[in-house]
Design an enzyme around this catalytic site. Structure first.
Site, PDB file in Angstrom:
ATOM      1  N   ALA A 105       0.679  -1.337   0.310  1.00  0.00           N
ATOM      2  CA  ALA A 105       0.032   0.177  -0.348  1.00  0.00           C
ATOM      3  C   ALA A 105       0.871   0.941   0.004  1.00  0.00           C
ATOM      4  O   ALA A 105       2.225   1.171   0.496  1.00  0.00           O
ATOM      5  CB  ALA A 105      -0.760   0.182   1.571  1.00  0.00           C
ATOM      6  N   LYS A 106       0.259   1.894  -0.692  1.00  0.00           N
ATOM      7  CA  LYS A 106       0.741   3.693   0.462  1.00  0.00           C
ATOM      8  C   LYS A 106      -0.573   4.612   0.031  1.00  0.00           C
ATOM      9  O   LYS A 106      -0.963   4.707  -0.475  1.00  0.00           O
ATOM     10  CB  LYS A 106       2.160   4.113  -1.220  1.00  0.00           C
ATOM     11  CG  LYS A 106       3.031   4.785  -0.911  1.00  0.00           C
ATOM     12  CD  LYS A 106       4.215   4.180  -0.444  1.00  0.00           C
ATOM     13  CE  LYS A 106       4.857   5.053   0.298  1.00  0.00           C
ATOM     14  NZ  LYS A 106       6.137   4.075   0.530  1.00  0.00           N
ATOM     15  N   GLY A 107       0.020   5.528   0.399  1.00  0.00           N
ATOM     16  CA  GLY A 107      -0.972   6.906   0.872  1.00  0.00           C
ATOM     17  C   GLY A 107       0.380   7.957   0.455  1.00  0.00           C
ATOM     18  O   GLY A 107       1.230   8.381   0.846  1.00  0.00           O
TER      19      GLY A 107
END
Ligand code: NAD
Length: 416
Positions: A105-107
């Site tokens: 994931a990444k944000g």
């Protein structure tokens, strides 16, 4: 230099290169090329002058076949959905290559944290955390710090999430301060991982670590720690750099002393035990080990032909462009790729998550011992794939990672 817009294309190119060495069905390949879900949020933040400003943020899950999604949150003015998508995909491979039970994931939020007050940053963080609660949770998606975010921001996210639930849930983020459930050893973990794989690579190359000369680009959380741990292992640290310039002493310097100087003066430049050299001279220094630990796209087709290192260990994410990769390969320089070399950080984040879930905390010695086991084993696995298939370590790491995710996918099957 590759442009930011191309980061996702670059990630796909690396993926396409690696799958040539795997027998995967067309549908599985397509499945792995796309992110599972992407969330865009536009949200209001109360600023110190009483105004309300709208910010845009993202959270992307690339793949969650192996476990909950794991990946950092970036605060930077240049954040784009495409960049976050690429970084989420790389997290899938990074977690898989070191065998963590996580997806990628990444944000990110488009903002300039350097231009915001602590109160504005807290307001932004608490609202962004609330907006991404749709995806975030200790069983579903566990954020961590990335560029522009730190342990304080993780503490605010943990608190916001806990307030909504009505009780403390420390396992929702990693990279927290130790006093609220962070792990001992997390601060040094990425640099320690770099040191461990550098030693493993030296063994394979038949190059003694004792007396090996080391050049480090970027003297922050990764570079400075790698420098002093390699110094402890017997290496001679001969050059270092940061945004203000480069320093060099052919006889070596004490990296902890340089770190002290950087903390006092905000730069390695001006350290009394070394001379100042230009950026061009820096990249051309003869050395045994070069550690890019600053940012992406630093080793390029332009400086690649002049690099005189025997071994490059990528502390940074994406420091070598694909063109430079080809040049280094042709010149016989071994590159330990980012998804393996800097995976020490996410590995100790995993330890932090486990400790937070069971509310039982390990001492630093135990954390470091377990980190060493995982990094050494992962290096050996990637090395074996590289030798068996006669490919470079970057492709081998990708092959190993994709194979693990694909195997889980075959076993779980396609729902429904
Ligand atoms: P940091 O901000 O602590 O340090 C970065 C250092 O690089 C600073 O000393 C800065 O002055 C220097 N720098 C920036 N641009 C430079 C340039 N053009 N030339 C020379 N020096 C330059 O950041 P960090 O956490 O050490 O991260 C460094 C890299 O490692 C990033 O690519 C990051 O994504 C990656 N990484 C970090 C972690 C982690 O746990 N911190 C984990 C995995 C990967």
């Amino acid at each position: 230099m590759h442009k930011k817009e191309n980061v996702y294309q670059m990630a796909l190119r690396q993926f396409d290169e690696a799958i040539k060495y795997l027998k995967l069905k067309r549908g599985i390949i397509e499945y792995l090329r796309y992110p599972k879900r992407e969330l865009t949020v536009n949200f209001p933040v109360k600023m110190d002058d009483g105004s309300v400003k709208i910010f845009t943020g993202y959270r992307v899950h690339h793949n969650v076949v192996l476990g909950p999604a794991k990946g950092g949150i970036r605060y930077h003015p240049d954040v784009t959905l495409e960049e976050i998508r690429a970084l989420a995909m790389l997290m899938t491979w990074k977690c898989a290559v070191v065998g963590l039970p996580y997806g990628g994931a990444k944000g990110g939020v488009i903002c300039d944290p350097k231009k915001m007050s602590p109160q504005e940053l807290e307001n932004l963080t608490r609202r962004y955390a609330t907006e991404i609660t749709l995806m975030m949770g200790p069983e579903s998606d566990i954020p961590a710090p990335d560029m522009g975010t730190d342990s304080q921001i993780m503490a605010w996210i943990m608190d916001t999430y806990s307030m909504h639930k009505g009780y403390s849930i420390p396992a929702v983020v990693t990279g927290k301060p130790v006093s609220i459930g962070g792990s001992l050893g997390r601060d040094e973990a990425t640099g320690r991982g770099v040191m461990i794989v550098a030693k493993e690579a030296c063994k394979r190359l038949g190059m003694p670590i004792e007396g090996a000369t080391v050049v480090v680009q970027g003297y922050g959380k990764v570079g400075a720690v790698a420098a002093y741990l390699l110094h402890d292992a017997g290496c001679r640290i001969i050059a270092a750099s940061d945004t203000k310039g480069c320093i060099y002493n052919p006889n070596g310097f004490d990296p902890r002393d340089v770190l002290r100087h950087k903390k006092e003066t905000k730069s390695v430049v001006g350290y009394p035990g070394a001379d100042i050299i230009s950026n061009e001279e820096f990249w051309e220094l003869p050395c045994d080990i070069l550690i890019p630990a600053a940012m992406e796209a630093q080793i390029t087709a332009e400086n690649g032909p002049r690099i005189k290192a025997k071994l490059i260990v990528e502390g940074a994410n994406g420091p070598t462009t694909p063109d430079a990769d080809k040049i280094l390969r042709e010149r016989g320089i071994l590159v330990v790729p980012d998804i393996l070399a800097n995976a020490g950080g996410v590995t100790v984040s995993y330890f932090e998550w486990v400790q937070s879930l069971i509310s039982f905390f390990w001492d630093e010695e135990e954390v470091n011992k377990k980190l060493k086991e995982i990094m050494t084993k992962s290096f050996a696995e990637v090395w074996t794939v590289a030798k068996e298939k006669e490919i470079d370590m970057r492709t081998a790491a990708m092959v190993r990672a994709i194979a693990k995710v694909a195997e889980a996918l075959y076993l779980r099957g396609i729902y429904p």
